[in-house]
Write an enzyme that holds these catalytic residues in place. Structure first.
Site, short mmCIF file in Angstrom:
data_model
loop_
_atom_site.label_atom_id
_atom_site.label_comp_id
_atom_site.label_asym_id
_atom_site.label_seq_id
_atom_site.Cartn_x
_atom_site.Cartn_y
_atom_site.Cartn_z
N SER A 36 12.99 30.18 33.29
CA SER A 36 11.54 30.22 33.51
C SER A 36 11.20 30.93 34.81
O SER A 36 10.22 31.69 34.88
CB SER A 36 10.98 28.80 33.53
N ARG A 40 9.46 34.77 35.22
CA ARG A 40 8.19 34.91 35.96
C ARG A 40 8.38 35.90 37.10
O ARG A 40 7.51 36.72 37.38
CB ARG A 40 7.74 33.55 36.53
N ASN A 108 14.09 36.03 20.65
CA ASN A 108 13.39 34.75 20.43
C ASN A 108 12.95 34.16 21.78
O ASN A 108 12.91 32.93 21.93
CB ASN A 108 14.28 33.78 19.66
N GLY A 110 10.38 33.05 24.05
CA GLY A 110 8.96 32.69 24.08
C GLY A 110 8.29 33.22 25.33
O GLY A 110 7.18 33.77 25.28
N SER A 184 1.28 25.55 23.37
CA SER A 184 2.25 26.03 24.35
C SER A 184 1.54 26.32 25.66
O SER A 184 0.49 26.96 25.67
CB SER A 184 2.92 27.30 23.83
N LYS A 357 9.41 25.46 18.31
CA LYS A 357 10.23 26.19 19.29
C LYS A 357 11.33 26.95 18.54
O LYS A 357 11.09 27.46 17.46
CB LYS A 357 10.77 25.22 20.32
N GLU A 358 12.54 27.04 19.11
CA GLU A 358 13.60 27.83 18.49
C GLU A 358 13.83 27.42 17.04
O GLU A 358 14.22 28.21 16.18
CB GLU A 358 14.90 27.69 19.28
N HIS A 402 20.01 27.14 21.16
CA HIS A 402 20.93 26.90 22.27
C HIS A 402 20.99 25.44 22.70
O HIS A 402 22.06 24.90 22.99
CB HIS A 402 20.55 27.79 23.46
N ARG A 403 19.83 24.77 22.70
CA ARG A 403 19.82 23.39 23.20
C ARG A 403 20.48 22.41 22.23
O ARG A 403 20.99 21.38 22.64
CB ARG A 403 18.39 22.95 23.56
N LYS A 428 21.25 32.24 24.57
CA LYS A 428 19.80 32.40 24.83
C LYS A 428 19.46 32.12 26.30
O LYS A 428 18.66 32.83 26.90
CB LYS A 428 18.98 31.50 23.91
O1 S3P Z 1 6.73 28.52 30.77
C1 S3P Z 1 7.92 28.36 30.57
O2 S3P Z 1 8.81 28.94 31.24
C2 S3P Z 1 8.35 27.43 29.50
C3 S3P Z 1 7.45 26.52 29.00
C4 S3P Z 1 7.82 25.54 27.97
O3 S3P Z 1 7.26 25.96 26.74
P1 S3P Z 1 5.90 25.30 26.10
O4 S3P Z 1 4.83 25.46 27.09
O5 S3P Z 1 5.71 26.13 24.87
O6 S3P Z 1 6.21 23.86 25.83
C5 S3P Z 1 9.33 25.41 27.81
O7 S3P Z 1 9.62 24.71 26.62
C6 S3P Z 1 10.00 26.75 27.77
O8 S3P Z 1 11.40 26.62 27.65
C7 S3P Z 1 9.75 27.50 29.05
C1 PEP Z 2 11.63 26.48 24.21
C2 PEP Z 2 12.48 27.28 24.82
O1 PEP Z 2 12.33 28.61 24.99
P1 PEP Z 2 11.12 29.63 24.81
O2 PEP Z 2 10.95 30.22 26.18
O3 PEP Z 2 11.62 30.63 23.81
O4 PEP Z 2 9.92 28.89 24.36
C3 PEP Z 2 13.72 26.72 25.42
O5 PEP Z 2 14.39 27.44 26.19
O6 PEP Z 2 14.07 25.57 25.16
#
Ligand code: S3P
Ligand code: PEP
Length: 446
Positions: A36, A40, A108, A110, A184, A357-358, A402-403, A428
């Protein structure tokens, strides 16, 4: 651990059998940089004016997709995987021009899908953001709607509300917008990260509950670390004054607290103690508090200034807990595999959003725990896991998540015959997971 190959319709996939430990754990581990924070720091550094050096970066599928998208967009990145350093030449809020449609593939990831969707809106030209088939099932319509309200020409190309997303960018006009917070938090983070580069102020109001809130704090704190302030009004209004600019800097990425959760949980299952270094309670990451749940279950937790250590002594029993895990839902799988080893049930609530999620993570966890002979109740937004007097061997499906692989491997530390299918899916966020795992089990191995 022993590896074997299994042939499925998808081709050859490996399966990893985890060997139970013969004595209590006693290990010090370090986990790679935070996904994360890495994902960023990359867009912030690309938007900044000047050269940023990002250290202890994560090198995994999710961050590699982000880096290659930035390169495709025309940013100069000097990537040194050995020193885990990425030097980014920020372009001060402009995107290099291109002809035709610029395709960005995010796998994948997010964070990459959502953050880049907002990011490219400041450019001029057409961009397409797409990913693997599962990414095409992960919603992004709320972010599309919000960007439309802010004046961007953007749509879900197939009309599914999911990627591929097509952005016909001509700068981000800005203004006021409302966005739901119940699917999200990444949509809001995406808007916040790009908002300083809008033509006028941006004010974002979150309607309804805001899930995964610590990730919004992380976004705001990181923006501030790079010189941009977000004004907050109550819990749900965010104001970003136009004209603010990120300042390039030298930046150290924290180790990934979600990755650390598996090593924190290992002694709760196998006994002994494990210390995770360079992480503390005073982290940008909400998941750094996961060890607190283990503490509530009866483990001893030592919170150092630069480590978190978890211990379960010989003969000690754990108790189940009843917890709202909305703020750290990536640790659901970790807690779920500790739960059967407690003496009372564990209830995990308010995590309905992890079904998108995944994989559908609630259903995946419940299905695989049942394979191990654990009694579990499944609800729309949670689960209850009962103590298991005996856990049986099983081949664990990981659903390209992955988790699932990282968490269920922990069961094998105590139970014979736990085999993890497609262990490579850990790439991942943590490609070296099973190396660190093996080291934890044999701390004298170099
Ligand atoms: O902003 C981020 O870095 C993340 C926010 C979360 O997702 P959600 O906001 O969709 O729950 C988390 O599950 C993801 O692994 C990383
Ligand atoms: C939800 C996850 O990833 P994403 O950033 O693809 O949402 C995760 O890493 O558990």
């Amino acid at each position: 651990m022993s590896e074997s190959k299994e042939t499925s319709e998808k081709g050859a996939r490996t399966m990893l059998e985890i060997q139970p430990v013969q004595q209590p754990l006693n290990a010090v581990v370090e986990v790679p940089g935070s996904k994360s924070i890495s994902n960023r720091a990359l867009p912030i550094a690309a938007l900044a004016t000047g050269t940023s050096t990002l250290r202890n970066m994560l090198f995994s599928d999710d961050s590699r997709y982000f880096m290659s998208c930035l390169q495709k967009l025309g940013f100069q990145l000097e990537i040194d995987e050995d020193t885990k350093t990425v030097v980014v030449e920020g372009l001060g809020g402009t995107l290099p021009s291109h002809d035709g449609i610029l395709d960005l593939f995010v796998g994948n990831a997010g964070t990459a899908a959502r953050f880049l969707t907002a990011f490219v809106s400041i450019g001029v030209g057409t961009y397409r953001i797409d990913g693997i088939p599962r990414m095409r099932e992960r919603p992004i319509q709320d972010l599309i709607d919000a960007l439309q309200t802010l004046g961007v020409s953007i749509r879900s190309e197939l009309g599914t509300g999911c990627p591929p997303v097509l952005v016909e960018a001509n700068g981000l006009p800005g203004g006021e917008v409302s966005i739901p917070g119940n699917k999200s938090s990444q949509y809001l983070s995406a808007l916040l990260l790009t908002a300083p580069y809008a033509n006028r102020d941006v004010e974002i109001k979150v309607s309804g509950e805001l899930l995964s809130a610590p990730y919004i704090d992380m976004t705001i704190r990181m923006m501030s670390q790079f010189g941009v302030q977000v004004e907050t009004h109550g819990d749900n209004v965010f104001h970003i004054a136009a004209g603010q600019r990120y300042k390039a800097r030298d930046y150290i990425v924290e180790p990934d607290a979600s990755s650390a959760s598996y090593f924190a949980a290992a002694p709760a299952i196998a006994g002994g103690r494990v210390r995770v270094t360079n992480l503390s309670r005073d982290s940008l990451q909400g998941d750094a508090l996961f060890a607190g749940l283990l503490e509530q279950m009866g483990c001893q937790v030592r919170w150092g200034t630069d480590y978190i250590e978890v211990e379960k002594r010989d003969g000690q029993t754990l108790r189940g807990i009843d917890v709202d895990l909305n703020e750290m839902s990536d640790t659901t799988m970790t807690l779920a595999v500790v739960a059967p080893f407690a003496s009372t049930p564990t209830t995990i609530r308010n995590i309905g959003h992890i079904r998108i999620k995944e994989t559908d993570r609630i259903h995946a966890v419940v299905t695989e725990l049942r394979k191990l002979g654990v009694q579990v109740e499944e609800w729309e937004d949670g689960m209850r896991i009962y103590p298991a007097s005996q856990i049986r061997p099983a081949e664990i499906d990981t659903y390209d998540d992955h988790r699932m692989a990282m968490a269920f491997a922990l069961v094998g530390l105590r139970v014979n015959g736990v085999k993890i299918k497609d262990p490579g899916c850990v790439s991942k966020t943590f490609p070296t997971y099973f190396e660190v795992f093996t080291k934890m089990c044999n701390p004298t191995t170099t």
